[in-house]
Design a protein around this motif. Structure first.
Motif, PDB file in Angstrom:
ATOM      1  N   MET A   1       0.831  -1.155   0.263  1.00  0.00           N
ATOM      2  CA  MET A   1       0.186  -0.010  -0.104  1.00  0.00           C
ATOM      3  C   MET A   1       0.821   1.231   0.198  1.00  0.00           C
ATOM      4  O   MET A   1       1.645   1.338   0.815  1.00  0.00           O
ATOM      5  N   GLU A 183      -2.781   2.818 -10.213  1.00  0.00           N
ATOM      6  CA  GLU A 183      -2.616   1.658 -11.522  1.00  0.00           C
ATOM      7  C   GLU A 183      -1.544   2.369 -12.477  1.00  0.00           C
ATOM      8  O   GLU A 183      -0.669   1.561 -13.024  1.00  0.00           O
ATOM      9  N   GLU A 212     -10.337   4.797   1.969  1.00  0.00           N
ATOM     10  CA  GLU A 212     -11.076   3.508   1.217  1.00  0.00           C
ATOM     11  C   GLU A 212     -10.773   3.059  -0.083  1.00  0.00           C
ATOM     12  O   GLU A 212     -10.784   2.097  -0.557  1.00  0.00           O
ATOM     13  N   ARG A 215      -7.367   1.766  -0.295  1.00  0.00           N
ATOM     14  CA  ARG A 215      -7.462   0.162   0.045  1.00  0.00           C
ATOM     15  C   ARG A 215      -7.882  -0.804  -0.995  1.00  0.00           C
ATOM     16  O   ARG A 215      -7.493  -1.665  -1.289  1.00  0.00           O
ATOM     17  N   ALA A 216      -9.042  -0.251  -1.703  1.00  0.00           N
ATOM     18  CA  ALA A 216      -9.769  -0.855  -2.716  1.00  0.00           C
ATOM     19  C   ALA A 216      -8.666  -1.018  -3.859  1.00  0.00           C
ATOM     20  O   ALA A 216      -9.109  -2.220  -4.600  1.00  0.00           O
ATOM     21  N   GLN A 218      -5.916  -1.838  -3.759  1.00  0.00           N
ATOM     22  CA  GLN A 218      -5.065  -2.796  -3.543  1.00  0.00           C
ATOM     23  C   GLN A 218      -5.452  -3.992  -3.837  1.00  0.00           C
ATOM     24  O   GLN A 218      -4.749  -5.186  -3.604  1.00  0.00           O
ATOM     25  N   ASN A 219      -6.882  -4.512  -3.705  1.00  0.00           N
ATOM     26  CA  ASN A 219      -7.503  -5.623  -4.044  1.00  0.00           C
ATOM     27  C   ASN A 219      -7.554  -6.144  -5.256  1.00  0.00           C
ATOM     28  O   ASN A 219      -7.307  -5.353  -6.184  1.00  0.00           O
TER      29      ASN A 219
END
Length: 219
Positions: A1, A183, A212, A215-216, A218-219
């Motif tokens: 992150m 990205e 948020e 963090r999203a 990174q998924n």
């Protein structure tokens, strides 16, 4: 992150809010800079004393001579200095002798065109990291950050790929575009100010949404 830096911290309440939501770094903008969150040196010094261990503190300074910068950092007590203007390499060399070695130096690069890639080799021997922003230092009315503008992220991507040092991305980031920024640029860290503010004040809702979104991504 990516490391997350919340800049333009203007009060102890803003510092506490940013830290409580997960900020890794707090940025303090010293006079006479432009943009939101400009505060006095006394205010910065007071706030830095209350920052908990593990959270880094950046002093944003417009000073360009080694003695002035070293004095500024020593007074404010931050663990890092963000050099908003371009600094002559000779001044960087002097600064290394005037500041403790544990004080990190971050050189801001305002991405106006791809000529900024030539600055990687110029500054790499003297700094610990770069921060790519969207200021216009050469404009008729110069600005040095806090603009809310993005820049050409393809140049930033090339900068990250070529640099041996960590690179922070700033300039117009918000909850809506930070995933795309991560990205496309893949920066070491993210720096934002206006994108999490309303009427000049740090906005808890926008800040939560930003974290948020990071963090999203990174998924």
């Amino acid at each position: 992150m990516p490391r997350i830096k919340i800049c333009c911290i203007a009060s102890p309440a803003e510092a506490d809010l940013a830290v409580s939501l997960g900020a890794d770094i707090l940025g303090f903008v010293a006079e006479p800079a432009s943009g939101p969150g400009v505060v006095t040196n006394d205010a910065i010094r007071s706030m830095v004393c209350t920052v908990p261990p593990g959270v880094n503190t950046f002093l944003l300074t417009l000073r360009t001579t080694a003695p002035e910068i070293a004095e500024h950092v020593a007074f404010c007590g931050t663990d890092s200095v963000q050099l908003v203007k371009h600094l002559d390499p000779a001044e960087h060399e002097r600064l290394a002798t005037l500041m403790p070695p544990n004080i990190r130096r971050i050189q801001v690069i305002h991405v106006e065109d791809d000529s900024v890639l030539d600055l990687i080799d110029v500054y790499t021997p003297f700094v610990d990291a770069f921060l790519l922003d969207s200021g216009r230092p050469n404009a008729a009315v110069p600005d040095f950050g806090g603009t809310g503008r993005t820049h050409d992220w393809s140049i930033s991507r090339a900068y990250v790929q070529r640099s041996k040092l960590p690179v922070f991305l700033a300039g117009g980031l918000n909850a809506g575009n930070v995933g795309d920024a991560i990205e496309r640029v893949d920066p070491f860290g993210l720096d934002l100010c206006s994108g999490v503010r309303s009427n000049g004040q740090l906005d808890e809702g926008k800040l939560r949404a930003y974290f948020e979104a990071v963090r999203a991504a990174q998924n």
